[in-house]
Structures are given as C-alpha cells and as structure tokens.
Scaffold this motif. Structure first.
Motif, PDB file in Angstrom:
ATOM      1  N   ASP A   1       0.739  -1.020   0.047  1.00 34.93           N
ATOM      2  CA  ASP A   1      -0.029   0.164   0.047  1.00 34.93           C
ATOM      3  C   ASP A   1       0.819   1.282   0.047  1.00 34.93           C
ATOM      4  OD1 ASP A   1      -2.914  -1.270   0.487  1.00 34.93           O
ATOM      5  OD2 ASP A   1      -1.745  -2.112   2.047  1.00 34.93           O
ATOM      6  N   GLY A   2       2.162   0.977   0.329  1.00 40.45           N
ATOM      7  CA  GLY A   2       2.922   2.185   0.448  1.00 40.45           C
ATOM      8  C   GLY A   2       4.383   1.766   0.394  1.00 40.45           C
ATOM      9  N   ILE A   3       5.374   2.750  -0.140  1.00 45.63           N
ATOM     10  CA  ILE A   3       6.851   2.631  -0.205  1.00 45.63           C
ATOM     11  C   ILE A   3       7.307   3.816   0.226  1.00 45.63           C
ATOM     12  CG2 ILE A   3       8.706   2.098  -1.713  1.00 45.63           C
ATOM     13  CD1 ILE A   3       6.683   0.710  -3.742  1.00 45.63           C
ATOM     14  N   TYR A   4       7.944   3.847   1.211  1.00 45.86           N
ATOM     15  CA  TYR A   4       8.863   5.033   1.906  1.00 45.86           C
ATOM     16  C   TYR A   4      10.245   4.887   1.840  1.00 45.86           C
ATOM     17  CZ  TYR A   4      10.295   7.689   5.912  1.00 45.86           C
ATOM     18  OH  TYR A   4      11.093   8.469   6.663  1.00 45.86           O
ATOM     19  N   ALA A   5      11.018   5.522   0.872  1.00 41.31           N
ATOM     20  CA  ALA A   5      12.472   5.498   0.625  1.00 41.31           C
ATOM     21  C   ALA A   5      12.990   6.646   1.295  1.00 41.31           C
ATOM     22  CB  ALA A   5      12.706   5.584  -0.750  1.00 41.31           C
ATOM     23  N   GLY A   6      14.277   6.498   2.127  1.00 41.12           N
ATOM     24  CA  GLY A   6      14.906   7.437   2.617  1.00 41.12           C
ATOM     25  C   GLY A   6      16.726   7.111   2.375  1.00 41.12           C
ATOM     26  N   PHE A   7      17.281   7.429   3.401  1.00 44.68           N
ATOM     27  CA  PHE A   7      18.785   7.485   3.258  1.00 44.68           C
ATOM     28  C   PHE A   7      19.366   6.079   2.508  1.00 44.68           C
ATOM     29  CE2 PHE A   7      23.065   6.386   4.557  1.00 44.68           C
ATOM     30  CZ  PHE A   7      23.803   7.475   4.392  1.00 44.68           C
ATOM     31  N   MET A   8      20.096   6.760   1.424  1.00 40.89           N
ATOM     32  CA  MET A   8      20.959   5.765   0.596  1.00 40.89           C
ATOM     33  C   MET A   8      22.586   6.148   0.533  1.00 40.89           C
ATOM     34  SD  MET A   8      18.212   4.221  -2.005  1.00 40.89           S
ATOM     35  CE  MET A   8      16.625   4.682  -1.509  1.00 40.89           C
ATOM     36  N   SER A   9      23.378   5.279   0.488  1.00 41.94           N
ATOM     37  CA  SER A   9      24.632   5.785   0.304  1.00 41.94           C
ATOM     38  C   SER A   9      25.431   5.089  -0.811  1.00 41.94           C
ATOM     39  CB  SER A   9      25.352   5.719   1.710  1.00 41.94           C
ATOM     40  OG  SER A   9      25.343   4.184   2.067  1.00 41.94           O
ATOM     41  N   SER A  10      24.788   4.302  -1.857  1.00 40.77           N
ATOM     42  CA  SER A  10      25.619   3.688  -2.454  1.00 40.77           C
ATOM     43  C   SER A  10      24.652   3.623  -3.940  1.00 40.77           C
ATOM     44  CB  SER A  10      26.201   2.115  -2.360  1.00 40.77           C
ATOM     45  OG  SER A  10      25.108   1.351  -2.182  1.00 40.77           O
ATOM     46  N   GLN A  11      25.390   3.417  -5.158  1.00 43.43           N
ATOM     47  CA  GLN A  11      24.649   2.996  -6.365  1.00 43.43           C
ATOM     48  C   GLN A  11      23.779   1.755  -6.324  1.00 43.43           C
ATOM     49  OE1 GLN A  11      24.496   5.001  -9.323  1.00 43.43           O
ATOM     50  NE2 GLN A  11      22.709   3.607  -9.888  1.00 43.43           N
ATOM     51  N   GLN A  12      24.332   0.840  -5.687  1.00 43.39           N
ATOM     52  CA  GLN A  12      23.778  -0.466  -5.518  1.00 43.39           C
ATOM     53  C   GLN A  12      22.450  -0.264  -4.545  1.00 43.39           C
ATOM     54  OE1 GLN A  12      26.294  -3.204  -3.548  1.00 43.39           O
ATOM     55  NE2 GLN A  12      26.360  -4.401  -5.310  1.00 43.39           N
ATOM     56  N   GLN A  13      22.547   0.564  -3.760  1.00 44.13           N
ATOM     57  CA  GLN A  13      21.246   0.695  -2.779  1.00 44.13           C
ATOM     58  C   GLN A  13      20.215   1.399  -3.728  1.00 44.13           C
ATOM     59  OE1 GLN A  13      22.569   2.858   0.876  1.00 44.13           O
ATOM     60  NE2 GLN A  13      24.119   1.161   1.215  1.00 44.13           N
ATOM     61  N   PHE A  14      20.378   2.245  -4.417  1.00 44.29           N
ATOM     62  CA  PHE A  14      19.512   2.866  -5.337  1.00 44.29           C
ATOM     63  C   PHE A  14      18.896   2.107  -6.168  1.00 44.29           C
ATOM     64  CE2 PHE A  14      21.169   7.159  -4.426  1.00 44.29           C
ATOM     65  CZ  PHE A  14      19.982   7.963  -4.120  1.00 44.29           C
ATOM     66  N   ASP A  15      19.784   1.239  -6.969  1.00 50.69           N
ATOM     67  CA  ASP A  15      19.040   0.221  -7.895  1.00 50.69           C
ATOM     68  C   ASP A  15      18.327  -0.847  -7.230  1.00 50.69           C
ATOM     69  OD1 ASP A  15      20.801   1.159  -9.737  1.00 50.69           O
ATOM     70  OD2 ASP A  15      22.435  -0.174  -9.661  1.00 50.69           O
ATOM     71  N   ALA A  16      18.580  -1.106  -5.961  1.00 51.23           N
ATOM     72  CA  ALA A  16      17.721  -2.228  -5.124  1.00 51.23           C
ATOM     73  C   ALA A  16      16.500  -1.510  -4.961  1.00 51.23           C
ATOM     74  CB  ALA A  16      18.638  -2.571  -4.084  1.00 51.23           C
TER      75      ALA A  16
END
Length: 284
Positions: free
Chosen positions: A84-99
């Motif tokens: 019902d919801g997706i909440y995205a916050g702190f990321m520190s690498s390209q892999q994390q954004f891709d995931a």
C-alpha cells in the motif's frame, strides 16, 4: 489531491521502508518501524545498510546490503506481496538506489503511496558522504515520488536553487522562494521541513497548487532523526486516510513533545529524541 483510503474491515496497510538501520541512533528504520507499527501499519523493513551507530557520531562501521536486496523483489513476488505504501530514505551507494528502484518497479501500483525523503544534507551543505554526482542521482530518483519531504537544504539542492541567497532573504522572500521551489519539483505534494521563521520552526506544504506553512515553537539544538520521524508519521497518516494537513499536524505535535524532552534532559543530539514515550499519541 493526495489522499488514501483508510481501508475496510481488517485490512492492515503494508508499507515497505527502504532505509538504513543503526544500532545506536533514533533515525531511519529505527524510527520508522515503531512509528508506522503503532499507527496500525504492517511495516516491512528493507535495510539498505546496517550501521553500528548512525553517521552523526564521530565513528561508525557499516555493511552495505545492496547486493542482498537484489534478490528481494523475486522472493517477495513468490510470496504474493502487495504494498500500500513505499517509503524510501537514506541511501549511500549506487547498489542501494538500484535495489530501491527494483522494489518500486516491482510493487508500485496506481494506488500505492510513494514517499521519498531525499536525504542529501542540512544547514546549507551536502553531507560529507555525498558528492555532486550522487546528489544528481538522488534528484533523478526523487522525481517519481508522490510526496517529497526534504529539509530546506535538500529542497534547494533538488530544485538547484541558491541556498545562500535564500537564507539572506526576508521572511516574505523566503516563503515565496519555498513556494517556487515546491512548484518546480515533480511530486504531487511536497513538505519542506525545518524552515526557521521568526523564532518558530515551520513545515511548508505544497499540494495541488496550494501552499501553506505550519508553525510550532523552535527548540534549541539539532537532533538527529527528527526528519525521519516526521516523514514516518506523514506516511502513516496518509495511509490511514487522514489527509496531508492532518498528518502534518499530527507529526508536528508528536515531535514537539519528543524535542521538549530531549532538550529538558540534555540528551546528546546524535542519539535523537526520546519519542518512545509519546508513541501512544499516534494511535488511531
């Protein structure tokens, strides 16, 4: 209008929270999990990294979870997960954004709330772990959000506005600039947090062309994790069907109480605010 049905019967809203988790420090997943749970959500943690303590401390160790998270969409699909919801916050690498993007692509439906807290910096500067290219990545990633919750620095970075010119302006000029920044961003709604105005702390909200500021007394200090707590309450409120304004006011009341306690007790800013004793205020 950004508004989500509270649902019927015994349906519990399920939210995937894509952030890091720290063993010490009330921020990111350590903040989102209890807040969303007490608000009646099934909070599904998607840890981008595991840290010994959050990055506001002088030293920390971390484990990047990006490689593991590549397997998550397929495994959740096998279990027929719906979000019902997706909440995205702190990321520190390209892999994390891709995931994170893979989770969004796999599970976002037309009625799935996507809230992105674009963690990039504060007090006019990028955080030391980010360079300009990484901020460009965050800007691109944030463009798909239903709602964005940047602080003033992050709002300027997202809109490529001049922060130094902003802080030198009058209150009226700053308010006009914030509205222009919000209108320049592609989200359906934007809440810019932490704007200091005439001894007050303000959240400036834009939705469907309407702009409004919400004020509360400013406490001394700058405590880690307050933005994460506010965004978590906002996410939970919207998914409970409470609308943007009511969710903002609930988050502000919740933080006011926790901040007063932190200042009164002289807690270290890196540890965050003692929100635990106020969770009951978030019950439906």
């Amino acid at each position: 209008m950004l508004y989500y049905s509270a649902g019927r019967g015994n349906h519990i809203k399920r939210v995937a929270v894509i952030q890091d988790i720290s063993g010490l420090g009330r921020c990111s997943l350590a903040a989102a999990l209890p807040v969303l749970s007490v608000m009646g959500m099934h909070c599904c943690p998607v840890p981008t990294a595991v840290l010994t303590n959050q990055t506001g401390f002088p030293r920390y160790a971390s484990l990047d979870c990006g490689a593991m998270l590549r397997e998550l969409p397929a495994l959740w699909k096998e279990n027929k997960v719906a979000l019902d919801g997706i909440y995205a916050g702190f990321m520190s690498s390209q892999q994390q954004f891709d995931a994170a993007q893979a989770v969004i692509d796999a599970f976002r439906r037309p009625d799935t709330l996507l809230l992105i807290d674009p963690v990039m910096g504060d007090n006019g500067s990028r955080y030391p772990c980010f360079d300009a290219a990484f901020c460009d990545k965050i800007r691109t990633f944030s463009a798909q959000a239903d709602i964005l919750t940047p602080n003033v620095t992050e709002a300027c970075l997202l809109a490529q506005a001049d922060y130094e010119a902003f802080i030198k302006g009058t209150v009226q000029q700053q308010e006009r600039a914030l509205r222009e920044i919000c209108e320049a961003l592609p989200a359906r709604a934007v809440v810019v947090t932490g704007w200091r105005k005439n001894g007050m702390i303000c959240n400036a909200a834009w939705q469907d062309g309407a702009f409004k500021c919400y004020e509360s007394p400013a406490e001394k200090g700058s405590y880690s994790g307050t933005g994460d707590l506010f965004a978590s309450v906002l996410c939970g409120g919207l998914l409970r069907g409470e609308g943007l304004e009511q969710s903002i006011l609930l988050g502000m009341r919740f933080l006011e109480a926790a901040l007063r306690d932190a200042v009164h007790e002289g807690l270290p800013e890196a540890e965050g605010v003692p929100f635990e004793r106020h969770l009951k205020e978030l019950l439906a």
